[in-house]
Design a protein around this motif. Structure first.
Motif, PDB file in Angstrom:
ATOM      1  N   SER A   1       0.838  -1.197   0.000  1.00 23.94           N
ATOM      2  CA  SER A   1       0.000   0.000   0.000  1.00 23.94           C
ATOM      3  C   SER A   1       0.883   1.262   0.000  1.00 23.94           C
ATOM      4  N   PHE A   2       1.647   1.447   1.059  1.00 22.00           N
ATOM      5  CA  PHE A   2       2.556   2.604   1.183  1.00 22.00           C
ATOM      6  C   PHE A   2       3.915   2.321   0.512  1.00 22.00           C
ATOM      7  N   ASP A   3       4.744   3.364   0.445  1.00 25.22           N
ATOM      8  CA  ASP A   3       6.140   3.191   0.035  1.00 25.22           C
ATOM      9  C   ASP A   3       6.949   2.800   1.278  1.00 25.22           C
ATOM     10  N   GLY A   4       8.076   2.143   1.085  1.00 28.14           N
ATOM     11  CA  GLY A   4       8.847   1.807   2.275  1.00 28.14           C
ATOM     12  C   GLY A   4       9.990   0.844   2.030  1.00 28.14           C
ATOM     13  N   HIS A   5      10.659   0.515   3.121  1.00 30.23           N
ATOM     14  CA  HIS A   5      11.731  -0.484   3.139  1.00 30.23           C
ATOM     15  C   HIS A   5      11.502  -1.409   4.313  1.00 30.23           C
TER      16      HIS A   5
ATOM     17  N   GLY B   1      12.720  -0.855   8.217  1.00 30.09           N
ATOM     18  CA  GLY B   1      11.584  -0.492   9.066  1.00 30.09           C
ATOM     19  C   GLY B   1      10.994   0.862   8.716  1.00 30.09           C
ATOM     20  N   ILE B   2      11.070   1.228   7.440  1.00 32.28           N
ATOM     21  CA  ILE B   2      10.576   2.540   7.016  1.00 32.28           C
ATOM     22  C   ILE B   2       9.293   2.377   6.189  1.00 32.28           C
ATOM     23  N   SER B   3       8.239   3.082   6.635  1.00 33.72           N
ATOM     24  CA  SER B   3       6.978   3.096   5.894  1.00 33.72           C
ATOM     25  C   SER B   3       6.537   4.538   5.713  1.00 33.72           C
ATOM     26  N   MET B   4       6.207   4.922   4.494  1.00 32.10           N
ATOM     27  CA  MET B   4       5.839   6.311   4.233  1.00 32.10           C
ATOM     28  C   MET B   4       4.621   6.423   3.340  1.00 32.10           C
TER      29      MET B   4
ATOM     30  N   VAL C   1      17.175   5.671   6.037  1.00 31.28           N
ATOM     31  CA  VAL C   1      18.110   4.780   6.740  1.00 31.28           C
ATOM     32  C   VAL C   1      19.243   4.334   5.810  1.00 31.28           C
ATOM     33  N   CYS C   2      18.900   3.710   4.672  1.00 32.80           N
ATOM     34  CA  CYS C   2      19.961   3.138   3.822  1.00 32.80           C
ATOM     35  C   CYS C   2      20.276   4.000   2.599  1.00 32.80           C
ATOM     36  N   LYS C   3      19.514   5.086   2.434  1.00 34.26           N
ATOM     37  CA  LYS C   3      19.738   6.060   1.338  1.00 34.26           C
ATOM     38  C   LYS C   3      19.499   5.477  -0.062  1.00 34.26           C
ATOM     39  N   LYS C   4      18.849   4.326  -0.116  1.00 37.56           N
ATOM     40  CA  LYS C   4      18.497   3.774  -1.431  1.00 37.56           C
ATOM     41  C   LYS C   4      17.033   4.084  -1.746  1.00 37.56           C
ATOM     42  N   GLN C   5      16.643   3.842  -3.014  1.00 36.91           N
ATOM     43  CA  GLN C   5      15.250   4.103  -3.401  1.00 36.91           C
ATOM     44  C   GLN C   5      14.277   3.202  -2.633  1.00 36.91           C
TER      45      GLN C   5
END
Ligand code: ZN
Ligand code: ZN
Length: 413
Positions: A256-260, A264-267, A281-285
């Motif tokens: 649903s959202f963008d994230g990694h 642990g990143i959800s946006m 966190v990891c500076k990647k797309q």
């Protein structure tokens, strides 16, 4: 006849699926769920096709039944993963294919086997493009159909951010007129698709993509037409007799959202946009989810329901509702017990989720009655899924159920 059809499932021959996905148990669980028609899934797999031929008999209307038992109809279906390069980009698209009879399946499998090992996975990977796959499908039979699967998911879909295209036309080119529907997938609902005028002519289908018996029917198609293969697909094509779908709240889907996931990143799309889709966190797309993708490609800021578009309503799987009410996991003994009791009382899962009158459910269990009423009204709290992690849909505030437990008379009567 009014019926529910789950037209995207898998067998025990597909990767990462339950060994319980046999024809007998699928038929049994369709009845528990309240589904009248299931795709067989995986008809491209030689061993599964052998089981289909041994255990099912043709009803003469394009559907099949178990030889010995059961009212559950089956429709010959499979999902195919096309991995290929087009326009200097690696494309990875999943497509659903439907066939009217075993002979058509066998002719199709023979042709398709030149492009990949059909026995390696119930959902085989082939080097054929989606466009060429569609051409092959159309050559097999006038009654054979292709529907792009979970059309928006990032990695393996027609419109996905990673492996997909920016339009249906770019993918299917000259054969685009033969695409009459797409599967919206768990992370998108028809309304999200109604934000893009280019999709207005397409029917929005939804199925479970179940890899286990419990997940059957978590999304499902509704028909009000003759119970035959041709009547069903004509209903979808002509938008007459295809009544719509029961859907996940799209936030519950895994993309649903963008994230990694690993960071642990959800946006939300807005937040992700602000950081140029780069993971802090990891500076990647970031893995761009379905909401972002829809807003990138669509041309309307709000959904406009096209004329003749089928309706849809949201559902939450009963086990998840019972898990929230009981405060235990979906696979806990408590939930299992409550599920079995509810099914034996109401007849099947959809009878409870969608058809039983609220008063009747309240009498059976006030808290469950309140939960189902809230679900039907869409009064839910949502935590969106991202990068392969399912979201969560909650029906009660944190302390509500706790408070209810400590009163003599239920707060939900
Ligand atoms: Zn798929
Ligand atoms: Zn990251």
């Amino acid at each position: 006849m009014f019926y529910k059809a789950d037209l995207h499932i898998h067998s025990h021959y597909a990767k990462a699926t339950s060994p319980q996905l046999t024809l007998e148990l699928l038929a049994k669980w369709a009845a528990i769920k309240g589904i009248q028609l299931l795709g067989t899934g995986d008809f491209t797999h030689p061993a599964w096709l052998k089981e289909i031929k041994e255990k099912l008999k043709a009803a003469g209307n394009g559907f099949f039944y178990l030889k010995n038992a059961g009212d559950t109809g089956f429709c010959l279906s499979t999902e195919i993963s096309s991995v290929y390069v087009y326009g200097n980009k690696v494309r990875k698209n999943h497509n659903l294919v439907y066939m009217p009879d075993i002979d058509a399946v066998e002719r199709f499998n023979k042709k398709l086997s030149k492009y990949g090992d059909l026995s390696s996975d119930g959902r085989p990977t082939v080097t054929l493009s989606s466009r060429d796959l569609l051409e092959m499908v159309l050559e097999i039979s006038d009654h054979a159909h292709l529907v792009p699967a979970h059309a928006w998911t990032p990695w393996f879909s027609t419109l996905g951010s990673k492996g997909g295209y920016d339009s249906i036309e770019e993918c299917f080119r000259d054969l685009t007129p033969d695409i009459f529907a797409i599967e919206t997938g768990l992370s998108s609902d028809p309304a999200m698709n109604w934000q893009w005028s280019k999709l207005d002519h397409l029917a929005m289908m939804s199925s479970s993509d179940a890899h286990s018996l419990h997940n059957l029917g978590r999304e499902v198609n509704l028909f009000d037409t003759d119970f035959t293969y041709d009547a069903m697909f004509n209903a979808v094509k002509n938008k007459n007799g295809f009544s719509g779908t029961y859907e996940f709240f799209p936030e519950e889907g895994k993309y649903s959202f963008d994230g990694h996931r690993k960071c642990g990143i959800s946006m939300s799309p807005e937040l992700s946009n602000k950081v140029n889709n780069i993971c802090p966190v990891c500076k990647k797309q970031l893995t761009i989810g379905v909401m972002s993708r829809v807003s990138k490609l669509s041309d309307r800021s709000v959904a406009v329901r096209p004329a003749n578009a089928a309706a849809f309503e949201y559902i939450i799987p009963l086990r998840e509702i019972l898990s929230e009410i009981n405060g235990t996991g979906v696979n806990s003994i408590k939930v299992e017990k409550a599920y079995t009791n509810a099914i034996s009382f109401f007849g099947n899962e959809f009878a409870l989720l969608k058809e039983a009158p609220p008063d009747g459910i309240r009498k059976y269990d006030p808290v469950l009655g309140e939960a189902i009423s809230r679900m039907r009204l869409g009064k839910v709290n949502r935590v969106a899924g991202y990068d392969g992690i399912y979201g969560k849909i909650m029906l009660f505030e944190k302390d509500e159920l706790q408070k209810n437990k400590s009163t003599q008379v239920s707060l939900f009567i």
